[in-house]
Design a protein around this motif. Structure first.
Motif, mmCIF file in Angstrom:
data_model
loop_
_atom_site.group_PDB
_atom_site.id
_atom_site.type_symbol
_atom_site.label_atom_id
_atom_site.label_comp_id
_atom_site.label_asym_id
_atom_site.label_seq_id
_atom_site.Cartn_x
_atom_site.Cartn_y
_atom_site.Cartn_z
ATOM 1 N N LEU A 40 0.835 -1.357 -0.038
ATOM 2 C CA LEU A 40 0.039 -0.008 0.026
ATOM 3 C C LEU A 40 0.989 1.085 0.122
ATOM 4 C CD1 LEU A 40 -2.646 -0.913 2.622
ATOM 5 C CD2 LEU A 40 -3.131 -0.471 0.211
ATOM 6 N N ALA A 41 2.003 1.357 0.562
ATOM 7 C CA ALA A 41 2.774 2.289 0.791
ATOM 8 C C ALA A 41 3.734 2.491 -0.617
ATOM 9 C CB ALA A 41 3.980 2.194 1.745
ATOM 10 N N GLY A 42 3.952 1.532 -1.350
ATOM 11 C CA GLY A 42 4.347 1.649 -2.419
ATOM 12 C C GLY A 42 3.380 2.110 -3.750
ATOM 13 N N LEU A 43 2.158 1.819 -3.369
ATOM 14 C CA LEU A 43 1.051 2.469 -4.337
ATOM 15 C C LEU A 43 0.776 3.919 -3.805
ATOM 16 C CD1 LEU A 43 -1.149 -0.539 -4.108
ATOM 17 C CD2 LEU A 43 -0.483 0.632 -6.045
ATOM 18 N N ALA A 44 0.816 4.314 -2.526
ATOM 19 C CA ALA A 44 0.699 5.724 -2.174
ATOM 20 C C ALA A 44 1.928 6.468 -2.858
ATOM 21 C CB ALA A 44 0.781 5.806 -0.576
ATOM 22 N N ALA A 45 3.337 5.845 -3.153
ATOM 23 C CA ALA A 45 4.281 6.661 -3.507
ATOM 24 C C ALA A 45 3.939 7.003 -4.903
ATOM 25 C CB ALA A 45 5.533 5.831 -3.587
ATOM 26 N N LEU A 46 2.974 6.452 -5.656
ATOM 27 C CA LEU A 46 2.488 6.927 -7.013
ATOM 28 C C LEU A 46 1.593 8.256 -6.727
ATOM 29 C CD1 LEU A 46 1.676 3.430 -8.333
ATOM 30 C CD2 LEU A 46 3.610 4.717 -8.894
ATOM 31 N N GLY A 47 1.169 8.492 -5.915
ATOM 32 C CA GLY A 47 0.375 9.591 -5.458
ATOM 33 C C GLY A 47 -1.319 9.436 -5.490
ATOM 34 N N VAL A 48 -1.434 7.829 -5.723
ATOM 35 C CA VAL A 48 -2.803 7.687 -5.402
ATOM 36 C C VAL A 48 -3.210 7.605 -3.883
ATOM 37 C CG1 VAL A 48 -2.932 6.301 -7.450
ATOM 38 C CG2 VAL A 48 -2.632 5.245 -5.425
ATOM 39 N N ALA A 49 -4.628 7.633 -3.494
ATOM 40 C CA ALA A 49 -5.027 7.268 -2.251
ATOM 41 C C ALA A 49 -5.209 5.877 -1.807
ATOM 42 C CB ALA A 49 -6.449 8.001 -1.994
ATOM 43 N N THR A 50 -4.852 5.468 -0.554
ATOM 44 C CA THR A 50 -4.699 3.973 -0.366
ATOM 45 C C THR A 50 -5.621 3.506 0.957
ATOM 46 O OG1 THR A 50 -2.704 4.364 0.761
ATOM 47 C CG2 THR A 50 -2.465 3.752 -1.273
ATOM 48 N N ARG A 51 -6.124 2.508 1.000
ATOM 49 C CA ARG A 51 -7.046 2.233 2.058
ATOM 50 C C ARG A 51 -6.590 0.726 2.443
ATOM 51 N NH1 ARG A 51 -8.222 6.865 1.489
ATOM 52 N NH2 ARG A 51 -10.259 7.852 0.748
ATOM 53 N N LYS A 52 -6.597 0.564 3.817
ATOM 54 C CA LYS A 52 -6.184 -0.816 4.128
ATOM 55 C C LYS A 52 -7.652 -1.332 4.601
ATOM 56 C CE LYS A 52 -3.754 -3.846 7.473
ATOM 57 N NZ LYS A 52 -2.930 -3.963 8.604
ATOM 58 N N VAL A 53 -8.087 -2.570 3.517
ATOM 59 C CA VAL A 53 -9.333 -2.943 3.941
ATOM 60 C C VAL A 53 -9.172 -4.538 3.423
ATOM 61 C CG1 VAL A 53 -11.546 -2.938 2.658
ATOM 62 C CG2 VAL A 53 -10.359 -1.005 2.788
#
Ligand SMILES: NC(=O)c1ccc[n+]([C@@H]2O[C@H](COP(=O)([O-])OP(=O)(O)OC[C@H]3O[C@@H](n4cnc5c(N)ncnc54)[C@H](OP(=O)(O)O)[C@@H]3O)[C@@H](O)[C@H]2O)c1
Length: 282
Positions: A40-53
């Motif tokens: 999720l942190a790797g995806l957040a680095a792309l600028g997108v919002a992330t949610r742990k679900v």
């Protein structure tokens, strides 16, 4: 327009997020869901919002879908538990009133008799029953299912299978993901896409492995029971080995063969070939 991608921490999901961004979707319009915090942190680095679900967490799903326009449900990886998990996603998407629910299904889901197809067919039926506008992205096999075994093929000089002369319309995860992103961006995607690349038999797979690696590799066809035993001997749990051998039988029947050019249509180019997929894995 906002997009929510479930299973975004997975291999296919990460490619979908990257494809949406590459197609010009602003990062702040993409929400990536998953459980693994590092990915999720790797995806957040792309600028997108992330949610742990987790799919079991209906409150977290409801919060994640609040305000979403389009949702891509990437089928879960916990075989046998997927239908109730997917049902939670469908219920949350319906409650949020999303415009479109896209679902990564399996080739020929309506007629396929392979064990793995059962949960996909039931999920498609649940989406229809929920009355949600939908698009079913019926993916055939990943080329990576084979390219991930290159070392085993060359070590033993054989591709072992139970598929006879059946053909599989495999394509790379990246191509299936790009097609999913393309479908999500269409104003009105088709209700069903049958997605696959150029078809090949496992005998042709072995020949392509030989061509790409320079090692001599041939195809050995064995009964499904024997394939299951070999897979168990290689360390796979018995149930999973039986499911894989059953998929080979389905391949033999044509359950993973796609006779439509839907993948090429969504990509706007030919799908990546088996040889290219194998070379990339070398
Ligand atoms: N066509 C084929 O050849 C083929 C082959 C294998 C699988 N598949 C199917 O295609 C899907 C995507 O493939 P892939 O390669 O991207 O698989 P993958 O890398 O294993 O990713 C699976 C994704 O599902 C998420 N997930 C699983 N259980 C979950 C749960 N209970 N709650 C929330 N998220 C959950 C995982 O989240 P975390 O990792 O963050 O927990 C991950 O993001 C698979 O899940 C499977 O259904 C197709």
């Amino acid at each position: 327009m906002s997009f929510v991608i479930t299973g975004a921490t997975g291999q296919l999901g990460r490619h979908v997020v990257e494809s949406l961004l590459a197609k010009g979707v602003p990062a702040d319009q993409v929400v990536a869901l998953g459980r693994d915090e590092e990915r999720l942190a790797g995806l957040a680095a792309l600028g997108v919002a992330t949610r742990k679900v987790d799919y079991a967490d209906t409150a977290a799903l409801a919060a994640a879908f609040d305000g979403a326009d389009r949702v891509l449900l990437i089928s879960g990886s916990e075989v046998g538990q997927r239908l109730p998990q997917h049902q939670n996603v469908i219920d949350a998407a319906a409650a949020a009133g999303v415009q479109l629910l896209a679902y990564t299904s399996i080739a020929n889901a309506a007629s396929s008799r392979i064990i793995l197809a059962g949960e996909h067919k039931a999920t498609e039926e649940a989406i229809v029953a929920a009355g949600l506008p939908h698009t079913f992205l019926r993916n055939s096999w990943y080329i990576e299912n084979y390219s991930g075994q290159l070392a085993t093929y060359t070590e033993h000089g054989t591709v072992l299978g139970a598929a006879g002369d059946g053909q599989v319309s495999a394509a790379t995860r990246a191509d299936f993901a790009e097609a999913a992103a393309a479908a999500l961006l269409l104003e009105q995607p088709q209700e069903v896409y049958e997605l696959g690349g150029a078809a090949f038999s496992l005998k042709e797979l072995a020949a392509t492995v030989s061509e790409v690696t320079g090692a001599e590799v041939t195809y050995t066809d064995v009964p499904a029971e024997e394939l299951t035993k070999v897979l168990v001997g290689a360390g796979l749990p018995e149930g999973y080995a039986a499911v894989l051998a059953d998929a080979d039988l389905g391949l033999g029947r044509g359950d993973l063969y796609v006779d439509r050019a839907d993948l090429e249509g969504l990509l706007g180019r030919p799908a990546t070939s088996l040889a290219e997929g194998l070379r990339a894995a070398l």
